[in-house]
Write a protein that holds these residues in place. Sequence first.
Motif, PDB file in Angstrom:
ATOM      1  N   ALA A   1       3.379   5.790  -6.575  1.00  0.00           N
ATOM      2  CA  ALA A   1       2.964   5.819  -7.979  1.00  0.00           C
ATOM      3  C   ALA A   1       3.137   7.203  -8.587  1.00  0.00           C
ATOM      4  N   VAL A   2       2.798   8.235  -7.828  1.00  0.00           N
ATOM      5  CA  VAL A   2       2.972   9.604  -8.317  1.00  0.00           C
ATOM      6  C   VAL A   2       4.441   9.888  -8.605  1.00  0.00           C
ATOM      7  N   ASN A   3       5.319   9.247  -7.841  1.00  0.00           N
ATOM      8  CA  ASN A   3       6.763   9.411  -8.033  1.00  0.00           C
ATOM      9  C   ASN A   3       7.348   8.373  -8.990  1.00  0.00           C
ATOM     10  N   ALA A   4       6.474   7.651  -9.690  1.00  0.00           N
ATOM     11  CA  ALA A   4       6.856   6.649 -10.691  1.00  0.00           C
ATOM     12  C   ALA A   4       7.680   5.509 -10.103  1.00  0.00           C
ATOM     13  N   ASP A   5       7.495   5.222  -8.824  1.00  0.00           N
ATOM     14  CA  ASP A   5       8.131   4.069  -8.191  1.00  0.00           C
ATOM     15  C   ASP A   5       7.070   2.977  -8.112  1.00  0.00           C
ATOM     16  N   TYR A   6       6.808   2.374  -9.266  1.00  0.00           N
ATOM     17  CA  TYR A   6       5.684   1.463  -9.399  1.00  0.00           C
ATOM     18  C   TYR A   6       5.884   0.141  -8.660  1.00  0.00           C
ATOM     19  N   ILE A   7       7.109  -0.299  -8.522  1.00  0.00           N
ATOM     20  CA  ILE A   7       7.360  -1.546  -7.792  1.00  0.00           C
ATOM     21  C   ILE A   7       7.031  -1.358  -6.314  1.00  0.00           C
ATOM     22  N   GLN A   8       7.489  -0.257  -5.729  1.00  0.00           N
ATOM     23  CA  GLN A   8       7.149   0.015  -4.330  1.00  0.00           C
ATOM     24  C   GLN A   8       5.644   0.262  -4.176  1.00  0.00           C
ATOM     25  N   ALA A   9       5.047   0.895  -5.153  1.00  0.00           N
ATOM     26  CA  ALA A   9       3.597   1.121  -5.114  1.00  0.00           C
ATOM     27  C   ALA A   9       2.866  -0.216  -5.074  1.00  0.00           C
ATOM     28  N   GLN A  10       3.312  -1.154  -5.885  1.00  0.00           N
ATOM     29  CA  GLN A  10       2.697  -2.475  -5.913  1.00  0.00           C
ATOM     30  C   GLN A  10       2.860  -3.172  -4.561  1.00  0.00           C
ATOM     31  N   ARG A  11       4.033  -3.107  -3.982  1.00  0.00           N
ATOM     32  CA  ARG A  11       4.265  -3.741  -2.677  1.00  0.00           C
ATOM     33  C   ARG A  11       3.371  -3.140  -1.595  1.00  0.00           C
ATOM     34  N   SER A  12       3.244  -1.829  -1.596  1.00  0.00           N
ATOM     35  CA  SER A  12       2.409  -1.173  -0.592  1.00  0.00           C
ATOM     36  C   SER A  12       0.942  -1.521  -0.787  1.00  0.00           C
ATOM     37  N   LEU A  13       0.534  -1.582  -2.036  1.00  0.00           N
ATOM     38  CA  LEU A  13      -0.855  -1.923  -2.319  1.00  0.00           C
ATOM     39  C   LEU A  13      -1.141  -3.384  -1.965  1.00  0.00           C
ATOM     40  N   GLU A  14      -0.196  -4.257  -2.197  1.00  0.00           N
ATOM     41  CA  GLU A  14      -0.358  -5.654  -1.791  1.00  0.00           C
ATOM     42  C   GLU A  14      -0.543  -5.753  -0.278  1.00  0.00           C
ATOM     43  N   GLU A  15       0.198  -4.960   0.475  1.00  0.00           N
ATOM     44  CA  GLU A  15       0.065  -4.964   1.931  1.00  0.00           C
ATOM     45  C   GLU A  15      -1.300  -4.425   2.344  1.00  0.00           C
ATOM     46  N   ALA A  16      -1.776  -3.406   1.676  1.00  0.00           N
ATOM     47  CA  ALA A  16      -3.113  -2.876   1.963  1.00  0.00           C
ATOM     48  C   ALA A  16      -4.165  -3.959   1.728  1.00  0.00           C
ATOM     49  N   MET A  17      -4.025  -4.694   0.635  1.00  0.00           N
ATOM     50  CA  MET A  17      -4.983  -5.756   0.328  1.00  0.00           C
ATOM     51  C   MET A  17      -4.894  -6.893   1.348  1.00  0.00           C
ATOM     52  N   ARG A  18      -3.699  -7.173   1.834  1.00  0.00           N
ATOM     53  CA  ARG A  18      -3.530  -8.215   2.841  1.00  0.00           C
ATOM     54  C   ARG A  18      -4.213  -7.799   4.155  1.00  0.00           C
ATOM     55  N   LEU A  19      -4.063  -6.534   4.513  1.00  0.00           N
ATOM     56  CA  LEU A  19      -4.628  -6.040   5.762  1.00  0.00           C
ATOM     57  C   LEU A  19      -6.146  -5.868   5.711  1.00  0.00           C
ATOM     58  N   ASP A  20      -6.662  -5.564   4.537  1.00  0.00           N
ATOM     59  CA  ASP A  20      -8.109  -5.345   4.386  1.00  0.00           C
ATOM     60  C   ASP A  20      -8.594  -6.029   3.108  1.00  0.00           C
ATOM     61  N   PRO A  21      -8.697  -7.364   3.156  1.00  0.00           N
ATOM     62  CA  PRO A  21      -9.044  -8.113   1.941  1.00  0.00           C
ATOM     63  C   PRO A  21     -10.466  -7.858   1.437  1.00  0.00           C
ATOM     64  N   ASN A  22     -11.304  -7.261   2.251  1.00  0.00           N
ATOM     65  CA  ASN A  22     -12.691  -7.013   1.839  1.00  0.00           C
ATOM     66  C   ASN A  22     -12.896  -5.656   1.178  1.00  0.00           C
ATOM     67  N   ASN A  23     -11.853  -4.858   1.094  1.00  0.00           N
ATOM     68  CA  ASN A  23     -11.974  -3.537   0.481  1.00  0.00           C
ATOM     69  C   ASN A  23     -11.900  -3.690  -1.043  1.00  0.00           C
ATOM     70  N   ALA A  24     -13.000  -3.420  -1.694  1.00  0.00           N
ATOM     71  CA  ALA A  24     -13.082  -3.599  -3.148  1.00  0.00           C
ATOM     72  C   ALA A  24     -12.269  -2.573  -3.924  1.00  0.00           C
ATOM     73  N   LEU A  25     -11.913  -1.474  -3.284  1.00  0.00           N
ATOM     74  CA  LEU A  25     -11.159  -0.435  -3.988  1.00  0.00           C
ATOM     75  C   LEU A  25      -9.710  -0.833  -4.233  1.00  0.00           C
ATOM     76  N   TYR A  26      -9.140  -1.642  -3.343  1.00  0.00           N
ATOM     77  CA  TYR A  26      -7.731  -1.990  -3.480  1.00  0.00           C
ATOM     78  C   TYR A  26      -7.455  -2.856  -4.711  1.00  0.00           C
ATOM     79  N   PRO A  27      -8.263  -3.874  -4.990  1.00  0.00           N
ATOM     80  CA  PRO A  27      -8.030  -4.624  -6.231  1.00  0.00           C
ATOM     81  C   PRO A  27      -8.200  -3.759  -7.484  1.00  0.00           C
ATOM     82  N   GLN A  28      -9.121  -2.813  -7.417  1.00  0.00           N
ATOM     83  CA  GLN A  28      -9.289  -1.896  -8.554  1.00  0.00           C
ATOM     84  C   GLN A  28      -8.031  -1.057  -8.743  1.00  0.00           C
TER      85      GLN A  28
END
Length: 70
Positions: free
Chosen positions: A29-56
Amino acid sequence: MQQVVELAQQLVKLRGTAADHELLAQAYAVNADYIQAQRSLEEAMRLDPNNALYPQAMQQLQQVLGRSNE
Protein backbone atom coordinates in the motif's frame (compact mmCIF):
# COMPACT_ATOMS: atom_id res chain seq x y z
CA MET A 1 10.56 1.67 -0.45
CA GLN A 2 10.72 -1.32 -2.77
CA GLN A 3 13.26 -2.84 -0.39
CA VAL A 4 10.59 -2.93 2.32
CA VAL A 5 8.31 -4.92 0.01
CA GLU A 6 11.13 -7.35 -0.76
CA LEU A 7 11.90 -7.87 2.94
CA ALA A 8 8.22 -8.40 3.74
CA GLN A 9 7.96 -10.89 0.87
CA GLN A 10 10.90 -12.82 2.32
CA LEU A 11 9.24 -12.83 5.73
CA VAL A 12 6.06 -14.26 4.20
CA LYS A 13 8.09 -16.98 2.49
CA LEU A 14 9.97 -17.84 5.69
CA ARG A 15 7.18 -17.71 8.22
CA GLY A 16 3.92 -16.87 6.46
CA THR A 17 1.78 -15.86 9.42
CA ALA A 18 -1.29 -13.68 9.09
CA ALA A 19 0.67 -10.79 10.62
CA ASP A 20 3.38 -11.26 7.99
CA HIS A 21 0.81 -11.04 5.20
CA GLU A 22 -0.68 -7.93 6.79
CA LEU A 23 2.77 -6.34 6.97
CA LEU A 24 3.31 -7.15 3.31
CA ALA A 25 -0.07 -5.58 2.52
CA GLN A 26 1.04 -2.39 4.27
CA ALA A 27 4.30 -2.37 2.32
CA TYR A 28 2.42 -2.77 -0.95
CA ALA A 29 0.00 0.00 0.00
CA VAL A 30 2.83 2.40 0.80
CA ASN A 31 4.16 1.67 -2.69
CA ALA A 32 0.68 2.29 -4.18
CA ASP A 33 0.33 -1.34 -5.28
CA TYR A 34 -3.20 -1.56 -3.97
CA ILE A 35 -4.19 -4.74 -5.79
CA GLN A 36 -1.30 -6.68 -4.26
CA ALA A 37 -2.07 -5.06 -0.91
CA GLN A 38 -5.64 -6.33 -1.15
CA ARG A 39 -4.48 -9.86 -2.01
CA SER A 40 -2.06 -9.93 0.91
CA LEU A 41 -4.66 -8.60 3.29
CA GLU A 42 -7.18 -11.18 2.08
CA GLU A 43 -4.63 -13.89 2.89
CA ALA A 44 -4.09 -12.42 6.36
CA MET A 45 -7.84 -12.51 6.95
CA ARG A 46 -8.03 -16.10 5.71
CA LEU A 47 -5.24 -17.16 8.07
CA ASP A 48 -6.60 -15.29 11.09
CA PRO A 49 -10.34 -14.74 10.61
CA ASN A 50 -10.81 -13.66 14.24
CA ASN A 51 -8.48 -10.67 14.02
CA ALA A 52 -10.72 -7.61 14.02
CA LEU A 53 -7.96 -5.34 12.76
CA TYR A 54 -7.72 -6.98 9.34
CA PRO A 55 -11.29 -6.17 8.22
CA GLN A 56 -10.72 -2.60 9.39
CA ALA A 57 -7.55 -2.41 7.30
CA MET A 58 -9.44 -3.87 4.33
CA GLN A 59 -12.14 -1.24 4.71
CA GLN A 60 -9.51 1.50 4.65
CA LEU A 61 -7.89 -0.06 1.61
CA GLN A 62 -11.24 -0.29 -0.16
CA GLN A 63 -11.74 3.42 0.48
CA VAL A 64 -8.39 4.13 -1.17
CA LEU A 65 -9.28 1.88 -4.08
CA GLY A 66 -12.62 3.64 -4.47
CA ARG A 67 -10.93 7.04 -4.60
CA SER A 68 -8.22 5.87 -6.98
CA ASN A 69 -10.84 4.53 -9.41
CA GLU A 70 -12.73 7.83 -9.58
